[in-house]
Design a protein around this motif. Sequence first.
Motif, mmCIF file in Angstrom:
data_model
loop_
_atom_site.group_PDB
_atom_site.id
_atom_site.type_symbol
_atom_site.label_atom_id
_atom_site.label_comp_id
_atom_site.label_asym_id
_atom_site.label_seq_id
_atom_site.Cartn_x
_atom_site.Cartn_y
_atom_site.Cartn_z
ATOM 1 N N ARG A 197 -62.470 43.336 -76.598
ATOM 2 C CA ARG A 197 -62.517 44.130 -75.365
ATOM 3 C C ARG A 197 -63.793 43.834 -74.571
ATOM 4 O O ARG A 197 -63.762 43.742 -73.333
ATOM 5 N N ASP A 198 -64.918 43.705 -75.275
ATOM 6 C CA ASP A 198 -66.165 43.374 -74.583
ATOM 7 C C ASP A 198 -66.065 42.008 -73.903
ATOM 8 O O ASP A 198 -66.528 41.830 -72.766
ATOM 9 N N LEU A 199 -65.471 41.052 -74.592
ATOM 10 C CA LEU A 199 -65.304 39.720 -74.006
ATOM 11 C C LEU A 199 -64.388 39.770 -72.797
ATOM 12 O O LEU A 199 -64.605 39.058 -71.812
ATOM 13 N N ARG A 200 -63.402 40.615 -72.845
ATOM 14 C CA ARG A 200 -62.492 40.754 -71.713
ATOM 15 C C ARG A 200 -63.237 41.249 -70.475
ATOM 16 O O ARG A 200 -62.928 40.845 -69.346
ATOM 17 N N GLY A 201 -64.244 42.088 -70.683
ATOM 18 C CA GLY A 201 -64.988 42.632 -69.553
ATOM 19 C C GLY A 201 -65.715 41.576 -68.750
ATOM 20 O O GLY A 201 -65.877 41.722 -67.538
ATOM 21 N N GLY A 202 -66.190 40.502 -69.383
ATOM 22 C CA GLY A 202 -66.913 39.459 -68.664
ATOM 23 C C GLY A 202 -66.093 38.217 -68.399
ATOM 24 O O GLY A 202 -66.628 37.204 -67.926
ATOM 25 N N LEU A 243 -61.363 34.040 -80.821
ATOM 26 C CA LEU A 243 -60.196 34.581 -80.122
ATOM 27 C C LEU A 243 -58.898 34.012 -80.686
ATOM 28 O O LEU A 243 -57.900 34.739 -80.820
ATOM 29 N N LEU A 244 -58.892 32.740 -81.019
ATOM 30 C CA LEU A 244 -57.688 32.129 -81.575
ATOM 31 C C LEU A 244 -57.347 32.746 -82.926
ATOM 32 O O LEU A 244 -56.171 32.977 -83.242
ATOM 33 N N GLN A 245 -58.352 33.029 -83.737
ATOM 34 C CA GLN A 245 -58.081 33.652 -85.023
ATOM 35 C C GLN A 245 -57.595 35.083 -84.842
ATOM 36 O O GLN A 245 -56.675 35.523 -85.551
ATOM 37 N N ALA A 278 -54.650 41.368 -80.084
ATOM 38 C CA ALA A 278 -54.209 39.980 -80.264
ATOM 39 C C ALA A 278 -53.735 39.369 -78.956
ATOM 40 O O ALA A 278 -54.029 38.199 -78.660
ATOM 41 N N ASP A 279 -52.984 40.134 -78.154
ATOM 42 C CA ASP A 279 -52.462 39.582 -76.895
ATOM 43 C C ASP A 279 -53.590 39.275 -75.917
ATOM 44 O O ASP A 279 -53.571 38.247 -75.232
ATOM 45 N N ALA A 280 -54.584 40.166 -75.853
ATOM 46 C CA ALA A 280 -55.720 39.931 -74.958
ATOM 47 C C ALA A 280 -56.503 38.703 -75.413
ATOM 48 O O ALA A 280 -56.929 37.876 -74.591
ATOM 49 N N ALA A 300 -58.012 32.982 -74.551
ATOM 50 C CA ALA A 300 -58.171 31.663 -75.171
ATOM 51 C C ALA A 300 -57.292 30.626 -74.486
ATOM 52 O O ALA A 300 -57.746 29.519 -74.166
ATOM 53 N N ARG A 301 -56.038 30.977 -74.237
ATOM 54 C CA ARG A 301 -55.130 29.980 -73.667
ATOM 55 C C ARG A 301 -55.541 29.600 -72.251
ATOM 56 O O ARG A 301 -55.537 28.409 -71.895
ATOM 57 N N GLN A 302 -55.906 30.578 -71.436
ATOM 58 C CA GLN A 302 -56.303 30.237 -70.065
ATOM 59 C C GLN A 302 -57.556 29.369 -70.064
ATOM 60 O O GLN A 302 -57.656 28.418 -69.282
ATOM 61 N N THR A 303 -58.506 29.672 -70.932
ATOM 62 C CA THR A 303 -59.739 28.878 -70.976
ATOM 63 C C THR A 303 -59.450 27.456 -71.435
ATOM 64 O O THR A 303 -59.947 26.487 -70.847
#
Length: 670
Positions: A186-191, A214-216, A225-227, A232-235
């Motif tokens: 969630r923190d990673l999603r914020g940035g 993120l992949l793990q 997991a979905d977030a 990961a996929r977009q990056t």
Amino acid sequence: MPNALAAETSPYLRQHAENPVDWLPWGPEALERAAREDRPLLVSIGYAACHWCHVMARESFADPDVASVMNDAFVCVKVDREERPDVDALWMDAVQAMTGQGGWPLHVFLTPEQRPIHGGTYFPPAPRDGLPSWRMVLDAVAEAWGARRDELRAELAGIDERLSGAAALRAADELPAPGRLDDAVRDLRGGFDSVHGGWGRREKFPPHATLLLLLQRAAGGGPTADAAAAMARQTLRSMASGGVHDQLGGGFHRYAVDPAWSVPHFEKLLTDNALLVRAYLDGWRLWGDPALRETAERTIAFLLRELRGAEGGFATALDADSADGEGAFYRWTAAEVRAALSPQDAAAAGRWLALDEGGADVLEDRGPRPDDATLGRIRAALLAAREQRPRPALDDQRLAAGNALAIHALAEASAILDRPELLDAAREAASFVRRELTVDGRLRRSWCPRPGPDGTVRARHAAVLEDHGFLLEAAIALFEADGDPADLAWAQELAATIASRFGDPDGAGWFSTADDAEALLVRRKELDDAPVPSGGAATARGLLRLAALTGEHAHVAAAEGWLRLAAPLAARAPQAVAASLLALDERHRPAREVAIVGPAPERGALVAVVRERPRPGVVLAMGDGADDRGVALLEGRRPVGGRATAYVCEGFACRAPVTDPGELRALLDA
């Protein structure tokens, strides 16, 4: 006349051998001279592929007048951060504390007692963009030392503990809870940059440790997991299509100077690319996206073609610069593309690469792709044309840590892609490390194809924790690739060395340097993953996997000590310790040991099930079933009914054996 760096093996140090600066390498001679003459040390740190290091060398270090000031006022020391990551980490921490930023070239002025007076990164030859000139910095520090050296010494007397890194931290009483991993996502999603992927508003570095985390998390399921999967996929896709990815030769540049991954900073490092191979392969296995597999395979091809030495080891980096300037090797005008191709292929290339007629561009995968045959012809023709240009310089030293990451990536890629030749390459690199980078039973940090100062020694400098930790993970990857018990024995040897030489008898975790290494101002522990995953995090994850393979619970306790040490930073800055969070994720998943026995051809279908997608917490041992060959997980495991058989165990307590791939899949997916 060349200075003392002419006798060094490091390509970076040798680049400065003709400077009029009286450079010395870091070591007793420089430290003793500073103490004897009561002069400050001027420590300049960089690496051979560093563009701004070259710029500052041309602008300032080659200037005889500037060199005269440096030589008169300071004992000048050059450090290759690739050879001496311990020295680099110490003074990087000091400069970041003083200035709020870091990077290379790194410059720090020290008292003769090695306490930092002042520091910074690049300084121009004349004041510019708010930066003082290098000459102004030299004069200011020299004046301060001349006028108030006793006062400076008194002010700096208590700085040692502040430079101890994580060694000054007390480990948390408890292991971070599993929920901390969801909080980290969630923190990673914020940035997160939801437009271009990755993190960063201006410069963007390929976030390999964060991607592996993120992949793990995506593979393991759970509320975030979905977030994790979406980030990961977009990056991965955005990096692969941008200019940070070499669309012709494969492999990734060090970072992008823009948010869209379009304009790279051009050096290409072994470490980045080896880590990204693993990330792209995991992404392909999760989503079946052929573009991710292609990117992984082309990155592998780059490693083998451009960084692999004749002896089997891997060189460290390709420079950002060539004789034609920074990035000139990789830039194309539309006219140059057309000249290298047939009219039909040039038209297809123009659409695919979205070429701008206005100047020289880095190639990007931004338009409709040609068919495979046309794409192959375009790449081959442009690569052939590019090979006629002056090539970037090669940092040809072989580092234990970088080679370990390459071994790990190639071993995993061989198993996942069913390409035995990649395992052969991994084994050749492992043999090189054990043959050339091991002296009197101890691992060394660096090896160069040129003889050292005594005319013979090529392996130099004590290996640090990251060298051992990365090799521990690599040895386990080799073992899981084909079941050779010699690799498991090597992993156990490395684990024993880490425990005896790097362990902290009074606290948790491991020091970055061995107990008999050169003593610096302080002995540090490094938690953060800059610029590669921390050696402690790699060690923790390697020990957890080793424990699952051997049943030795002491490895789990040692790994938990590191994770408790990382706990406070994991809560505040998850991206800084993503590799430790990856190990934490491993710890919180019930380890599942899979033993597959039977003749190699017959067990292939069962092994393929284990490898068909990322399976967090799963370790694999395999054998013929006739002899466990000293592998605890194989003890007593025999084929059933003459067929290849899989045993799925937790804590070495196994379920009923299965011989059908579908039944094995059901057990692993349960």
